[in-house]
Enzyme design. Sequence first.
Site, PDB file in Angstrom:
ATOM      1  N   ALA A 182       0.788  -1.234   0.000  1.00 35.39           N
ATOM      2  CA  ALA A 182       0.000   0.000   0.000  1.00 35.39           C
ATOM      3  C   ALA A 182       0.821   1.285   0.000  1.00 35.39           C
ATOM      4  O   ALA A 182       0.255   2.355  -0.115  1.00 35.39           O
ATOM      5  CB  ALA A 182      -0.951   0.003   1.186  1.00 35.39           C
ATOM      6  N   LYS A 183       2.119   1.202   0.142  1.00 40.47           N
ATOM      7  CA  LYS A 183       2.962   2.413   0.200  1.00 40.47           C
ATOM      8  C   LYS A 183       2.448   3.381   1.275  1.00 40.47           C
ATOM      9  O   LYS A 183       2.237   4.582   1.028  1.00 40.47           O
ATOM     10  CB  LYS A 183       3.035   3.074  -1.189  1.00 40.47           C
ATOM     11  CG  LYS A 183       4.473   3.329  -1.606  1.00 40.47           C
ATOM     12  CD  LYS A 183       4.608   3.761  -3.019  1.00 40.47           C
ATOM     13  CE  LYS A 183       5.856   4.593  -3.237  1.00 40.47           C
ATOM     14  NZ  LYS A 183       7.085   4.217  -2.526  1.00 40.47           N
TER      15      LYS A 183
END
Length: 317
Positions: free
Chosen positions: A157-158
């Site tokens: 998901a960064k």
Amino acid sequence: MSENKSYAFFQGEIVPEEDAKISIRTHALQYGTGVFEGIRAYWNEEKNELFVFRMKEHYLRMLDNIKILHIECKHSAEELCDLTIELLKKNAPKTDTYVRPFAYKASIMVGPGLQNNPSEFFIYTVPFGAYFKAEDGLKVMVSSWRRVDDNAIPPRAKISGAYANTALAKTDAYNMGFDDCIVLDQNGHVAEGSAMNIYMVKNGELITPPSYENILVGITRNTIAEFAQKEFGITVKERKIDRSELYTADELFFCGTGAQVVPVVEVDKRKIADGKMGPTTKRILDTYEAITHGKMDAYSHWLTPVYAAAGNKIGAR
Ligand code: PMP
């Protein structure tokens, strides 16, 4: 940069970056509840043009990932691309540039909950050259820090808070005299580099950990898989990689938007093959550079020109 001043997209408009300020109470600052992207724009001197690489793919990934943190974004991927072009035009760089979009929770209340918590979004751009200085390839260690797990903070998901994990791994490697590190997942399999994906070459095969191995599913990783097939007829194999396979690999390289393609020539003080960049890595590095700099027409659909966005053949998104 126009008037030597840098602009940012902030709270729905383009403003001088010095005016883009947030409260010290901001949820994302306190609890790491932001999702970001890193996009590169490449300056092509010959064409007098700045090309943004795979911009829409980056925004589509961000719009997917913000759902995990209950972040809302009122813009579509297309609108985010248009905003980015507008901002780049305003900043007017004539050099390789990094674009940093950031979607985040903006509540100023104490408490980690994501509910009743407004979402905000900004973009800034910054001149950006090579991420690594080691021209002969990187000497890395296997980090003693493990990558965050999908059931802890999903690495796909960064999420900004997850980069404390990256910071620990990278800093310890640096402090021990290495250029960077390879991070294993909770089960001890190779996940990725500190902030890049990893490829291994063994017996003519190009191998990388699968998307479910607690990695960020990198756009550079996917780009390489696509052109390795088209240009060299190599099908990338996605499978788990053991730590000890790193030491006996024929070649290793990292890849990412920031890192681009960079050879890894030593792991834990063991030379990879003869300790020099291998032939497959070289071909991939050269091809990646040619594609990103607008020198291979077959891939021009991955590039969006900034200054001649309308009417330029290159860059249909
Ligand atoms: N893994 C991590 C942890 C990263 O931060 C990055 C950089 N964004 C990558 C891999 C590479 O991803 P991409 O090619 O999409 O930049």
